[in-house]
Write a protein that holds these residues in place. Sequence first.
Motif, mmCIF file in Angstrom:
data_model
loop_
_atom_site.group_PDB
_atom_site.id
_atom_site.type_symbol
_atom_site.label_atom_id
_atom_site.label_comp_id
_atom_site.label_asym_id
_atom_site.label_seq_id
_atom_site.Cartn_x
_atom_site.Cartn_y
_atom_site.Cartn_z
ATOM 1 N N GLY A 1 -7.217 15.513 -54.900
ATOM 2 C CA GLY A 1 -6.032 14.789 -55.324
ATOM 3 C C GLY A 1 -5.015 15.693 -55.997
ATOM 4 N N PHE A 2 -3.923 15.082 -56.462
ATOM 5 C CA PHE A 2 -2.745 15.800 -56.936
ATOM 6 C C PHE A 2 -2.240 15.166 -58.219
ATOM 7 N N SER A 3 -1.776 15.993 -59.149
ATOM 8 C CA SER A 3 -1.268 15.486 -60.427
ATOM 9 C C SER A 3 0.248 15.593 -60.509
ATOM 10 N N ASP A 4 0.839 14.574 -61.131
ATOM 11 C CA ASP A 4 2.248 14.623 -61.495
ATOM 12 C C ASP A 4 2.387 13.975 -62.872
ATOM 13 N N ARG A 5 3.585 13.572 -63.241
ATOM 14 C CA ARG A 5 3.792 12.980 -64.563
ATOM 15 C C ARG A 5 3.852 11.456 -64.530
ATOM 16 N N GLY A 6 3.574 10.878 -63.383
ATOM 17 C CA GLY A 6 3.472 9.425 -63.335
ATOM 18 C C GLY A 6 4.555 8.717 -62.553
ATOM 19 N N THR A 7 5.351 9.435 -61.771
ATOM 20 C CA THR A 7 6.424 8.812 -61.007
ATOM 21 C C THR A 7 5.871 7.828 -59.981
ATOM 22 N N LEU A 8 6.611 6.747 -59.756
ATOM 23 C CA LEU A 8 6.174 5.745 -58.778
ATOM 24 C C LEU A 8 6.481 6.175 -57.346
ATOM 25 N N GLU A 9 7.576 6.889 -57.156
ATOM 26 C CA GLU A 9 7.891 7.424 -55.826
ATOM 27 C C GLU A 9 7.308 8.836 -55.762
ATOM 28 N N ASP A 10 6.007 8.897 -55.588
ATOM 29 C CA ASP A 10 5.252 10.156 -55.744
ATOM 30 C C ASP A 10 5.134 10.902 -54.414
ATOM 31 N N TYR A 11 6.273 11.393 -53.945
ATOM 32 C CA TYR A 11 6.300 12.110 -52.680
ATOM 33 C C TYR A 11 5.452 13.381 -52.722
ATOM 34 N N ARG B 1 -1.170 12.850 -64.402
ATOM 35 C CA ARG B 1 -1.490 11.595 -63.723
ATOM 36 C C ARG B 1 -1.929 11.865 -62.288
ATOM 37 N N PHE B 2 -3.133 11.398 -61.946
ATOM 38 C CA PHE B 2 -3.685 11.588 -60.605
ATOM 39 C C PHE B 2 -3.774 10.286 -59.808
ATOM 40 N N GLY B 3 -3.503 9.143 -60.409
ATOM 41 C CA GLY B 3 -3.757 7.866 -59.764
ATOM 42 C C GLY B 3 -2.742 7.502 -58.700
ATOM 43 N N VAL B 4 -3.170 6.624 -57.786
ATOM 44 C CA VAL B 4 -2.226 6.000 -56.862
ATOM 45 C C VAL B 4 -1.704 4.692 -57.449
ATOM 46 N N TYR B 5 -2.257 4.302 -58.598
ATOM 47 C CA TYR B 5 -1.726 3.192 -59.391
ATOM 48 C C TYR B 5 -1.306 3.740 -60.755
ATOM 49 N N TYR B 6 -0.089 3.451 -61.157
ATOM 50 C CA TYR B 6 0.394 3.838 -62.474
ATOM 51 C C TYR B 6 -0.154 2.879 -63.522
ATOM 52 N N VAL B 7 -0.610 3.427 -64.644
ATOM 53 C CA VAL B 7 -1.102 2.614 -65.751
ATOM 54 C C VAL B 7 -0.232 2.872 -66.966
ATOM 55 N N ASP B 8 0.328 1.800 -67.523
ATOM 56 C CA ASP B 8 1.139 1.894 -68.736
ATOM 57 C C ASP B 8 0.220 1.767 -69.935
ATOM 58 N N ILE B 9 -0.123 2.906 -70.553
ATOM 59 C CA ILE B 9 -1.083 2.877 -71.654
ATOM 60 C C ILE B 9 -0.447 2.434 -72.966
ATOM 61 N N PRO C 1 1.272 -0.241 -58.330
ATOM 62 C CA PRO C 1 1.040 0.661 -57.194
ATOM 63 C C PRO C 1 2.196 1.641 -57.013
ATOM 64 N N LYS C 2 1.854 2.894 -56.770
ATOM 65 C CA LYS C 2 2.842 3.908 -56.437
ATOM 66 C C LYS C 2 3.035 3.928 -54.920
ATOM 67 N N LEU C 3 4.001 4.702 -54.467
ATOM 68 C CA LEU C 3 4.220 4.819 -53.029
ATOM 69 C C LEU C 3 2.981 5.391 -52.340
ATOM 70 N N SER C 4 2.241 6.255 -53.039
ATOM 71 C CA SER C 4 1.029 6.836 -52.452
ATOM 72 C C SER C 4 -0.034 5.780 -52.169
ATOM 73 N N ALA C 5 -0.028 4.684 -52.930
ATOM 74 C CA ALA C 5 -0.966 3.599 -52.641
ATOM 75 C C ALA C 5 -0.665 3.008 -51.268
ATOM 76 N N GLU C 6 0.611 2.863 -50.949
ATOM 77 C CA GLU C 6 0.990 2.331 -49.636
ATOM 78 C C GLU C 6 0.655 3.335 -48.535
ATOM 79 N N TYR C 7 0.854 4.614 -48.824
ATOM 80 C CA TYR C 7 0.472 5.658 -47.861
ATOM 81 C C TYR C 7 -1.023 5.589 -47.573
ATOM 82 N N TYR C 8 -1.823 5.515 -48.634
ATOM 83 C CA TYR C 8 -3.274 5.525 -48.435
ATOM 84 C C TYR C 8 -3.732 4.244 -47.746
#
Length: 499
Positions: free
Chosen positions: A399-409, A454-462, A471-478
């Motif tokens: 998997g891949f890490s970013d800072r939590g963007t929903l459009e996680d291209y 952040r590694f998830g395909v779902y963003y969590v607001d802690i 769900p992020k865009l990657s959730a739809e991709y997967y």
Amino acid sequence: MVWLAIIGLLTLCHSGIAHRTKFPDGFTFGVATAAHQIEGAWNISGKSENVWDRLTHSRPELIADGTNGDVATDSYHRYQEDVDALAYLGVDFYRLSLSWSRILPSGRNNYINPDGIRYYNALLDALAEKNIEPLVTLFHWDLPQSLQDLGGWANPKMIDFFRDYADFCFREFGDKIKSWITINEPYEICEDGYGDEKKAPAIDSHGVGNYLCSDTLLKAHAEVFHLYNETYREKQNGTIMISINSIWYEPSDPENTEQVTLAETANQFKFGWFAHPIFTEQGGYPAVMVENIARESMQEGLTKPRLQQFDDYWIQRIKGTSDFLGINHYTTFLVTGPGVDPTAKSPSWLKDTGAVTTMEVGEDSASEWLRVVPAGFGNLLRWCKSSYNDPPIYITENGFSDRGTLEDYGRIKYLNDYLTEILNVIYEDNVRVLGYALWTLVDNFEWRAGFSERFGVYYVDITQPDRPRTPKLSAEYYRALVATRELPQDERFFDQARL
């Protein structure tokens, strides 16, 4: 020579173009998580303290953003939301782990926590209702603190403690679980937990505790495999394996024979440390490890090597103790030459390798250690095929890490390119990759990075008490990938500005 080096690096960084986009029949897709990273409920309903609870509470400055796993994503209370998310993705299996301290609070089988049994049975039943197969890891880093107080994985008695824990889990849950993993990422446990302070229990017994850990851990794994094989396999009709992680090492100059040799040495020290004893005909630790550490130990004035080869009994006992080769892989480093890494302590695993490495290759991510090098993944898989007698392989994390963007291209491109490498090695090299688990379902507590990566395909607001999942865009991709068993071609998943 400079041109050859540049060409080699460009080839390594280039994302391969798959001749095919369709995965073979029978290939399975899943998502992976770990108990401590998502469950929360750290001290309720009978659960005891584990080593990560102790580390984050006693040394909070070690966690990048000051967070901990006390609540995490609150999956203990919200497991049904996670199961619903898995069902939405359409995955075949869910790789989860059991919390040892939630099931056996003392670490031993003198007391069984009924709430822990209730919780995992409820989770397994929820998965069954959605026809999602559980792939269950017995140990994913969260050792009960009571056992760490006795020495943890540096104590040979852990062989018995782990066997007893596994025995209970097989007996209690084996009718619902057909696929088991004994231990997740033994390198990280031993090197980063006992040879450094990078992970709990942060012992930092560099060059000593890490090798005591591996000796105990491999024996414990083998004993649990034999227990399952001899007592439970026939009646429960399941499988059991180990998941080994590896950074893949490439020579920065592929025409430099010294660098090529050093890269092989580094791969043996990293992946071979735990794979060689299990997956080779000869068994035991890799010869280059034994030789390097013996030489270093002698120079240090020691009368015995810091790492000693297993005796004949344990070489035979450990060999062959995994039905599949589980691989966790994220990135590739380059070997630049011989010598001692400037960050290496003395003695240490890093110094013992005798190689200097760099991670300056490929695009970056939110994690300092994770660079995007898809071709390295393909090379690792080919190497495993040739080194370990063509084993059946499951990718148990990637998997891949970013800072939590929903459009996680960035995540989508990473997944697409790394999955392309899997397709290439399946069809072009006949590597027997049978399944793939994405890391991870929801943004979770990423160990010492906390929630800063952040590694998830779902963003969590802690910041919200109900820990909402989006769900992020990657959730739809997967989801599209799993539904069609083919790399999605829909342009909405790809940021044209990045291509």
